[in-house]
Design an enzyme around this catalytic site. Structure first.
Site, short mmCIF file in Angstrom:
data_model
loop_
_atom_site.label_atom_id
_atom_site.label_comp_id
_atom_site.label_asym_id
_atom_site.label_seq_id
_atom_site.Cartn_x
_atom_site.Cartn_y
_atom_site.Cartn_z
N GLN A 185 0.84 -1.20 0.00
CA GLN A 185 0.00 0.00 0.00
C GLN A 185 0.88 1.25 0.00
O GLN A 185 1.12 1.85 1.03
CB GLN A 185 -0.89 -0.03 1.24
CG GLN A 185 -1.91 1.06 1.31
CD GLN A 185 -3.04 0.86 0.35
OE1 GLN A 185 -3.57 -0.23 0.22
NE2 GLN A 185 -3.40 1.90 -0.35
N PHE A 186 1.35 1.64 -1.17
CA PHE A 186 2.26 2.79 -1.25
C PHE A 186 1.61 4.08 -0.76
O PHE A 186 2.29 4.99 -0.31
CB PHE A 186 2.81 2.96 -2.68
CG PHE A 186 1.88 3.62 -3.64
CD1 PHE A 186 1.93 4.99 -3.84
CD2 PHE A 186 0.96 2.87 -4.36
CE1 PHE A 186 1.06 5.62 -4.73
CE2 PHE A 186 0.09 3.47 -5.24
CZ PHE A 186 0.14 4.85 -5.44
N THR A 187 0.30 4.16 -0.79
CA THR A 187 -0.37 5.39 -0.37
C THR A 187 -0.23 5.65 1.13
O THR A 187 -0.45 6.77 1.58
CB THR A 187 -1.86 5.39 -0.77
OG1 THR A 187 -2.50 4.27 -0.15
CG2 THR A 187 -2.01 5.31 -2.28
#
Length: 150
Positions: free
Chosen positions: A78-80
């Site tokens: 989950q890069f966000t």
């Protein structure tokens, strides 16, 4: 590394309409990786998650770790989670690790977590557009950050 750990009764990941992974009772983990992260971050996070006592004991008190009952885990990249939102309203993703850094750390995290909890870990697909479904139990949601060890 940043995580959002949710105690779930079940969770799944679907990619392009096809079920990729599904778990029963355990943890749905969103994992964000930044460029500065190392295997030391992986080790610390795995140790904390495997020992986290947020499952009910016989008295209904959150006092048991996932390893006490053979719980499962599903880990989604989950890069966000690495968003910077200091300026304006559009988040910046500059802190998120590039693929060549993030993928090996993600895979190592999943492998080590599986070893620590005693079962294979379900995964998403790095960089894919995923649909995540879960039933948060409690709800119990814990956030951890290896750069801010509270």
């Amino acid at each position: 590394m940043r995580t959002v750990i949710q105690r779930v009764t079940h969770a799944s990941v679907t990619i392009d309409g096809k079920l990729k992974s599904t778990i029963g009772r355990g943890y749905m983990i969103l994992l964000g990786i930044c460029e500065e992260d190392t295997t030391e971050d992986v080790e610390w996070l795995v140790r904390k998650i495997a020992g986290l006592r947020v499952f009910d004991d016989e008295n209904g008190v959150m006092n048991r770790p996932i390893t006490d009952f053979g719980g499962e885990a599903l880990v989604v990249s989950q890069f966000t989670l690495m968003a910077s939102y200091r300026k304006g309203n559009r988040p910046s993703w500059l802190r998120a690790a590039r693929h060549e850094t993030a993928i090996p750390l993600y895979e190592e995290f999943c492998r080590r977590l599986g070893e620590a909890i005693g079962c294979p870990v379900g995964t998403g697909e790095f960089g894919a557009d995923m649909k995540v479904e879960l039933l948060n139990d409690g709800p119990v949601t814990i956030c951890m950050d290896t750069k801010n060890k509270e």
